[in-house]
Design a protein around this motif. Structure first.
Motif, short mmCIF file in Angstrom:
data_model
loop_
_atom_site.label_atom_id
_atom_site.label_comp_id
_atom_site.label_asym_id
_atom_site.label_seq_id
_atom_site.Cartn_x
_atom_site.Cartn_y
_atom_site.Cartn_z
N TYR A 191 0.84 -1.20 0.00
CA TYR A 191 0.00 0.00 0.00
C TYR A 191 0.87 1.26 0.00
O TYR A 191 0.66 2.19 -0.79
N TYR A 192 1.87 1.29 0.88
CA TYR A 192 2.70 2.49 0.97
C TYR A 192 3.61 2.66 -0.25
O TYR A 192 4.03 3.76 -0.56
N PHE A 193 3.88 1.55 -0.94
CA PHE A 193 4.68 1.66 -2.16
C PHE A 193 3.90 2.37 -3.26
O PHE A 193 4.46 3.20 -3.99
N VAL A 194 2.61 2.05 -3.38
CA VAL A 194 1.80 2.64 -4.46
C VAL A 194 1.03 3.86 -3.99
O VAL A 194 0.40 4.55 -4.80
N ARG A 195 1.05 4.15 -2.67
CA ARG A 195 0.25 5.25 -2.13
C ARG A 195 0.45 6.58 -2.86
O ARG A 195 -0.53 7.29 -3.15
N PRO A 196 1.70 6.98 -3.20
CA PRO A 196 1.87 8.27 -3.89
C PRO A 196 1.17 8.34 -5.24
O PRO A 196 0.89 9.44 -5.73
N LEU A 197 0.88 7.17 -5.83
CA LEU A 197 0.24 7.16 -7.14
C LEU A 197 -1.29 7.13 -7.05
O LEU A 197 -1.97 7.28 -8.07
N LEU A 198 -1.82 6.90 -5.85
CA LEU A 198 -3.26 6.75 -5.69
C LEU A 198 -3.92 8.08 -5.40
O LEU A 198 -3.46 8.83 -4.52
N PRO A 199 -5.00 8.41 -6.10
CA PRO A 199 -5.75 9.63 -5.76
C PRO A 199 -6.43 9.46 -4.40
O PRO A 199 -6.65 8.35 -3.93
N VAL A 200 -6.75 10.58 -3.78
CA VAL A 200 -7.36 10.55 -2.44
C VAL A 200 -8.65 9.73 -2.44
O VAL A 200 -8.92 9.00 -1.48
N SER A 201 -9.42 9.80 -3.52
CA SER A 201 -10.69 9.08 -3.57
C SER A 201 -10.49 7.57 -3.46
O SER A 201 -11.24 6.87 -2.78
N VAL A 202 -9.43 7.05 -4.12
CA VAL A 202 -9.14 5.61 -4.06
C VAL A 202 -8.58 5.25 -2.68
O VAL A 202 -8.98 4.24 -2.08
N ARG A 203 -7.67 6.06 -2.18
CA ARG A 203 -7.10 5.79 -0.86
C ARG A 203 -8.18 5.77 0.21
O ARG A 203 -8.19 4.90 1.09
N SER A 204 -9.11 6.71 0.15
CA SER A 204 -10.15 6.78 1.18
C SER A 204 -11.05 5.55 1.14
O SER A 204 -11.49 5.06 2.19
N LYS A 205 -11.31 5.01 -0.05
CA LYS A 205 -12.14 3.80 -0.15
C LYS A 205 -11.43 2.60 0.45
O LYS A 205 -12.05 1.80 1.17
N LEU A 206 -10.14 2.47 0.19
CA LEU A 206 -9.36 1.38 0.77
C LEU A 206 -9.30 1.50 2.29
O LEU A 206 -9.46 0.52 3.02
N GLN A 207 -9.10 2.72 2.76
CA GLN A 207 -9.02 2.94 4.21
C GLN A 207 -10.36 2.71 4.88
O GLN A 207 -10.43 2.14 5.98
N LYS A 208 -11.43 3.14 4.23
CA LYS A 208 -12.75 2.95 4.81
C LYS A 208 -13.08 1.46 4.93
O LYS A 208 -13.69 1.02 5.91
N PHE A 209 -12.65 0.67 3.94
CA PHE A 209 -12.88 -0.78 4.01
C PHE A 209 -12.11 -1.38 5.18
O PHE A 209 -12.64 -2.21 5.92
N ARG A 210 -10.87 -0.97 5.36
CA ARG A 210 -10.06 -1.50 6.45
C ARG A 210 -10.62 -1.10 7.81
O ARG A 210 -10.50 -1.84 8.79
N LEU A 211 -11.23 0.07 7.91
CA LEU A 211 -11.72 0.58 9.18
C LEU A 211 -13.17 0.18 9.46
O LEU A 211 -13.73 0.61 10.47
N ARG A 212 -13.75 -0.65 8.61
CA ARG A 212 -15.16 -1.02 8.79
C ARG A 212 -15.37 -1.59 10.20
O ARG A 212 -14.53 -2.31 10.74
N GLY A 213 -16.51 -1.25 10.78
CA GLY A 213 -16.85 -1.71 12.12
C GLY A 213 -16.28 -0.85 13.24
O GLY A 213 -16.47 -1.16 14.41
N TRP A 214 -15.63 0.25 12.89
CA TRP A 214 -15.01 1.10 13.91
C TRP A 214 -16.02 1.62 14.91
O TRP A 214 -15.73 1.76 16.11
N ASN A 215 -17.25 1.93 14.43
CA ASN A 215 -18.27 2.53 15.31
C ASN A 215 -18.92 1.52 16.24
O ASN A 215 -19.75 1.88 17.06
N LYS A 216 -18.53 0.25 16.15
CA LYS A 216 -19.05 -0.76 17.06
C LYS A 216 -18.07 -1.07 18.19
O LYS A 216 -18.39 -1.85 19.10
N LEU A 217 -16.88 -0.48 18.13
CA LEU A 217 -15.89 -0.70 19.18
C LEU A 217 -16.31 0.02 20.46
O LEU A 217 -16.71 1.18 20.43
N LYS A 218 -16.23 -0.68 21.58
CA LYS A 218 -16.69 -0.13 22.85
C LYS A 218 -15.58 0.54 23.65
O LYS A 218 -15.85 1.36 24.53
N PHE A 219 -14.35 0.16 23.37
CA PHE A 219 -13.23 0.70 24.15
C PHE A 219 -12.02 0.84 23.24
O PHE A 219 -11.73 -0.05 22.45
N PRO A 220 -11.31 1.98 23.36
CA PRO A 220 -11.67 3.19 24.10
C PRO A 220 -13.01 3.78 23.62
O PRO A 220 -13.49 3.43 22.55
#
Length: 486
Positions: free
Chosen positions: A123-152
């Motif tokens: 990811y970090y190797f190709v990150r400079p070539l990725l537009p923000v829109s693509v990066r945000s989609k990849l990051q959002k997929f990885r962070l899925r379920g964040w709002n169900k975490l109870k702690f912190p």
């Protein structure tokens, strides 16, 4: 961070008790004579999660009871086991260990493999070539379920601050006195503190810094600029001077922001030698790691005065966890200034929110605890009209709080200087009452902690305003569960 081994207790019970009490007196800077915490010994010692009152989640060793193995399970209330006897507060856990477990995120699973995995490296190797829109989609997929975490606890976790507040209240009861003097958290009696920081990630962002400084100055708010030393863009001395000459600060931001700073110890030490050299070259007192990656046990290799890499709650960051406090704290000789609010990139590109509603909520919760709010706003992501408007709305809100609520808006370097001064001050009893001694005492204000309706209230010496009560019962359900007095 003290040199404290929580797996092998010190031989001297006197020194052990001092260690427990030091965390309370260091936080409040109150006289040592009022801190009398003790540990209940028991053959049964478990390790897990518990609570201490209605709010806050804690992790550590507990004497006399089996604890939950996960923060999502039903948690035992350690406050119900606290006993006040013979002027001392006896607890079934060591507050020093529990606080360090939170501040250093020792409760969190080791994420070192995730930080250096092949997927992360790719990811970090190709990150400079990725537009923000693509990066945000990849990051959002990885962070899925964040709002169900109870702690912190999202959006702000104050578990450390709540624990110390309750221990001070129990100390009031144990000493059978009406109030305890302490040194107020911020200079000149300011209600809370705020800092704005700018992580400069690209050449375009670097070139936008002048405009960003103009915007900040229009609201009378100075900030720090975190500068990447290698590979991302050139860093001419004229650029650094242009920042400092206008009263802003320069902070070193990683080495090259490739996400591999903590890949392994050998590589880390090689990189940190260069990072420390850039710190001297840039005249920078502070450091922030790229992507807020962190490994606190390695911080002793840094030669900086302060760090700004640890989030309060990291549900929306690649490395999850959180230090669960809204106050600065020491990790060895480094002052950690935690990131206590959501980043602009996350707000705009992960949550797709262009209001300041989340920031306002976090500000309200932090100010209720008289804490520090730290903002990360990237020059790279506030060049658009909508994003820029949101940022200016934030600055306007902060400026209003400065004028109406006595908010101290300053820079990270000033926070570092003040917190170090405050650490060296002490409250002393004189013939005409209590006073503050130590360098910088002219900026310090004496405060008082007392109990009202089973809750801790604080007031400032000589203030005309009413007592500054900690969070209302609506924000924090009344936690006046009684301890057993003997």
């Amino acid at each position: 961070m003290r040199n404290y081994n929580h797996d092998v207790y010190p031989k001297s019970s006197f020194n052990f008790a001092n260690e427990m009490n030091n965390y309370l007196t260091d936080y409040y800077r109150c006289p040592e004579q009022y801190a009398h915490l003790a540990l209940k010994e028991s053959p049964l010692v478990s390790r897990g999660y518990f609570r201490f009152g209605d709010c806050g989640t804690y992790f550590g060793k507990y004497h006399g009871r089996q604890l939950a193995s996960r923060a999502t399970e039903t948690l035992h209330d350690g406050l119900s086991d606290a006993v006040i006897e013979e002027g001392s507060v006896s607890l079934c856990f060591d507050p020093a260990e529990v606080i360090e477990n939170l501040r250093q995120e020792l409760y969190a699973e080791d994420d070192s493999e995730g930080l250096s995995s092949l997927v992360a490296q790719a990811y970090y190797f190709v990150r400079p070539l990725l537009p923000v829109s693509v990066r945000s989609k990849l990051q959002k997929f990885r962070l899925r379920g964040w709002n169900k975490l109870k702690f912190p606890q999202w959006p702000v976790d104050c578990s450390v601050d709540l624990l110390l507040e309750r221990l001070l209240l129990l100390s009031l009861r144990a000493n059978k006195i009406e109030r305890i003097p302490f040194i107020w958290f911020w200079p000149e009696g300011k209600s809370s503190c705020a800092i704005v920081t700018h992580d400069v990630e690209t050449k375009v962002g670097r070139d936008f810094c002048r405009v960003l400084m103009d915007i900040n100055d229009s609201f009378g708010i100075k900030a720090s600029f975190q500068v990447v030393p290698e590979e991302r863009y050139d860093v001419p001395m004229e650029y650094l001077d242009s920042i400092r000459q206008r009263g802003f600060e320069v902070v070193v931001h990683d080495l090259n922001h490739d996400g591999r700073l903590y890949k392994n110890r050998k590589q880390f030490l090689e990189r940190v030698a260069k990072i420390n050299s850039y710190g001297r070259q840039f005249g920078a007192k502070g450091f922030r790691a790229g992507v807020l990656y962190r490994k606190q046990p390695w911080y002793d290799a840094f030669e900086f005065s302060y760090d700004m890499s640890v989030p309060n709650v990291a549900h929306l960051d690649p490395q999850r966890g959180g230090c669960c406090t809204v106050m600065p704290y020491f990790l060895g000789n480094i002052l950690e200034i935690p990131v206590t609010t959501i980043q602009d990139y996350t707000l705009f590109n992960i949550l797709h929110d262009y209001s300041i509603d989340i920031w306002r909520e976090q500000i309200s919760l932090i100010m209720a605890r008289h804490g520090l709010m730290s903002f990360i706003v990237h020059p790279d992501y506030v060049m658009g009209q909508q994003e820029n408007g949101t940022y200016q709305s934030l600055l306007k809100h902060l400026a209003t709080l400065r004028d109406e609520k006595s908010l101290w808006i300053t820079t990270p370097g000033e926070v570092d200087s003040w917190w170090r001064q405050r650490t060296q001050m002490r409250v002393v009893e004189k013939q005409d009452g209590w006073g503050i001694e130590g360098p910088g005492k002219e900026r310090a204000v004496l405060a008082w902690a007392s109990e009202r309706d089973g809750r801790l209230v604080v007031s400032l010496e000589g203030a005309n305003e009413p007592d500054l009560q900690y969070p209302s019962k609506a924000a924090e359900q009344n936690w006046q569960s009684e301890t057993t007095s003997r």
